[in-house]
Scaffold this active site. Sequence first.
Site, PDB file in Angstrom:
ATOM      1  N   ARG A   1       0.673  -1.113   0.063  1.00 51.74           N
ATOM      2  CA  ARG A   1      -0.117   0.114  -0.032  1.00 51.74           C
ATOM      3  C   ARG A   1       0.706   1.273   0.065  1.00 51.74           C
ATOM      4  O   ARG A   1       0.555   2.067  -0.764  1.00 51.74           O
ATOM      5  CB  ARG A   1      -0.754   0.239   1.420  1.00 51.74           C
ATOM      6  CG  ARG A   1      -2.234  -0.597   1.177  1.00 51.74           C
ATOM      7  CD  ARG A   1      -2.805  -0.917   2.353  1.00 51.74           C
ATOM      8  NE  ARG A   1      -1.884  -1.954   2.912  1.00 51.74           N
ATOM      9  CZ  ARG A   1      -2.078  -3.214   2.552  1.00 51.74           C
ATOM     10  NH1 ARG A   1      -2.631  -3.433   1.822  1.00 51.74           N
ATOM     11  NH2 ARG A   1      -1.090  -4.124   3.066  1.00 51.74           N
ATOM     12  N   THR A   2       1.882   1.209   0.927  1.00 50.64           N
ATOM     13  CA  THR A   2       2.538   2.574   1.080  1.00 50.64           C
ATOM     14  C   THR A   2       3.091   3.317  -0.051  1.00 50.64           C
ATOM     15  O   THR A   2       2.987   4.189  -0.549  1.00 50.64           O
ATOM     16  CB  THR A   2       3.443   2.592   2.230  1.00 50.64           C
ATOM     17  OG1 THR A   2       2.646   2.151   3.453  1.00 50.64           O
ATOM     18  CG2 THR A   2       3.963   3.865   2.576  1.00 50.64           C
TER      19      THR A   2
ATOM     20  N   LYS B   1      25.608  -3.106  -1.801  1.00 52.15           N
ATOM     21  CA  LYS B   1      26.967  -3.142  -1.436  1.00 52.15           C
ATOM     22  C   LYS B   1      27.525  -2.078  -0.594  1.00 52.15           C
ATOM     23  O   LYS B   1      28.639  -2.010  -0.485  1.00 52.15           O
ATOM     24  CB  LYS B   1      27.448  -2.083  -2.930  1.00 52.15           C
ATOM     25  CG  LYS B   1      26.819  -2.691  -4.316  1.00 52.15           C
ATOM     26  CD  LYS B   1      27.398  -1.937  -5.499  1.00 52.15           C
ATOM     27  CE  LYS B   1      26.704  -2.481  -6.491  1.00 52.15           C
ATOM     28  NZ  LYS B   1      26.909  -1.593  -7.604  1.00 52.15           N
TER      29      LYS B   1
ATOM     30  N   ARG C   1      11.047   4.145   3.279  1.00 51.87           N
ATOM     31  CA  ARG C   1      10.910   3.033   4.443  1.00 51.87           C
ATOM     32  C   ARG C   1      12.295   2.455   4.545  1.00 51.87           C
ATOM     33  O   ARG C   1      12.963   1.822   3.623  1.00 51.87           O
ATOM     34  CB  ARG C   1       9.762   2.238   3.853  1.00 51.87           C
ATOM     35  CG  ARG C   1       9.670   0.976   4.520  1.00 51.87           C
ATOM     36  CD  ARG C   1       8.300   0.176   4.145  1.00 51.87           C
ATOM     37  NE  ARG C   1       7.133   0.832   4.656  1.00 51.87           N
ATOM     38  CZ  ARG C   1       6.080   0.325   4.867  1.00 51.87           C
ATOM     39  NH1 ARG C   1       5.948  -0.873   4.483  1.00 51.87           N
ATOM     40  NH2 ARG C   1       5.041   1.111   5.077  1.00 51.87           N
TER      41      ARG C   1
ATOM     42  N   HIS D   1       5.318   5.929  11.492  1.00 54.42           N
ATOM     43  CA  HIS D   1       4.728   5.851  10.334  1.00 54.42           C
ATOM     44  C   HIS D   1       3.770   7.136   9.859  1.00 54.42           C
ATOM     45  O   HIS D   1       2.549   6.893   9.992  1.00 54.42           O
ATOM     46  CB  HIS D   1       4.030   4.622   9.990  1.00 54.42           C
ATOM     47  CG  HIS D   1       3.813   3.939   8.882  1.00 54.42           C
ATOM     48  ND1 HIS D   1       3.808   4.985   7.612  1.00 54.42           N
ATOM     49  CD2 HIS D   1       3.262   2.671   8.081  1.00 54.42           C
ATOM     50  CE1 HIS D   1       3.506   4.310   6.686  1.00 54.42           C
ATOM     51  NE2 HIS D   1       2.910   3.101   6.907  1.00 54.42           N
TER      52      HIS D   1
HETATM   53  C1  NCD Z   1       1.949  -0.798   8.236  1.00 55.28           C
HETATM   54  C2  NCD Z   1       3.501  -0.577   8.475  1.00 55.28           C
HETATM   55  O1  NCD Z   1       3.915  -0.829   7.506  1.00 55.28           O
HETATM   56  O2  NCD Z   1       3.730  -0.334   9.505  1.00 55.28           O
HETATM   57  N1  NCD Z   1       1.616  -1.274   6.868  1.00 55.28           N
HETATM   58  C3  NCD Z   1       1.113  -0.297   6.309  1.00 55.28           C
HETATM   59  O3  NCD Z   1       1.991   0.734   5.914  1.00 55.28           O
HETATM   60  N2  NCD Z   1      -0.014   0.146   5.902  1.00 55.28           N
HETATM   61  C4  NCD Z   1       1.316  -1.979   9.192  1.00 55.28           C
HETATM   62  C5  NCD Z   1       1.866  -3.329   9.313  1.00 55.28           C
HETATM   63  O4  NCD Z   1       2.777  -3.524   8.457  1.00 55.28           O
HETATM   64  O5  NCD Z   1       1.534  -3.992  10.030  1.00 55.28           O
END
Ligand code: NCD
Length: 315
Positions: A51-52, A80, A101, A129
């Site tokens: 999703r993100t 590397k 991320r 997040h």
């Molecule tokens: C979450 C995350 O990555 O922290 N997912 C997301 O970005 N929607 C929640 C999760 O991974 O449980």
Amino acid sequence: MRHLIDPADFTLEETLRLMDLADRIHDDPAAYRDVALRRRLATLFYEPSTRTRLSFEAAMLNLGGQVIGFPDAGVSSAAKGETVADTIRIVSCYADIAAMRHPKEGAPARAARYSGIPVINAGDGGHSHPTQTLLDMMTIRRRKGTLDGLTIGFCGDLKFGRTVHSLIKSLARCEGMRFVLISPEELRVPDYIIEEVLGPRGIPFAEVRSLEQALPELDILYMTRVQRERFFNEEDYVRLKNSYILTAEKMALARPDMAVLHPLPRVNEISLAVDSDPRAAYFEQAHNGVFMRMALIMTLLGLKDPKTGEVAFPC
Ligand code: NCD
């Protein structure tokens, strides 16, 4: 130039303005399709995501912009041994804004220090997040009509769940909030959430074990997955993974206007039968996420809303 690393990087006022913009985009996305023409987003993902990453990419494409990036540390120079500081210096030459991320807490903050472009934290380890928080708040406000005076239950892995930490931090700034923290003993929220966020503001909260007992009083139930990848051993994960499963029977205990949120991915903590309950808001969250991220990209890039002729707030 501003970054979004922690939800508190934006004031509550700024957060609400961003949500107003996301609501306007939600209601008329076509009006925004050329806003970021010739601008480029880099998605730097060192940890799995569906999703993100895809909603960031969809957001930039919806704005008429372009996207570059990598979906996995293994296909980038991180494999590397390149540092995030060096990587972001390079990416700053290729893109106008970056979403990162990383499994290590603090990596996006470190990248921001060396970056020539705005950096968005798309999740760092078990820490934070903030863009999930923005779309969670947007969904809560659209469902309940307000962000004040709500009783919000968080259920599941409150220790490692970064979405929980960020959302509590941001909602703690709203008026009249109450939190019910539902988890096994081993997965309680980290002490800093109580000592630095809830305690100093005198926010009422309860730490409880039973989902059934908490359900009747909640306006919002925020379910979470047990974060397998952050456990030190598999045995503990196996013992705790089924601590809470929200079923249609349990939903009968909840208010008719409660909303169930979940950042997704779901493993088995919400049974499929709940999906057709009108109180299930988790797929709506993912949908809202695209509009929220369009609003965020526009604002960090200083792009004006064609509807108002203004930026949400100066960055
Ligand atoms: C979450 C995350 O990555 O922290 N997912 C997301 O970005 N929607 C929640 C999760 O991974 O449980």
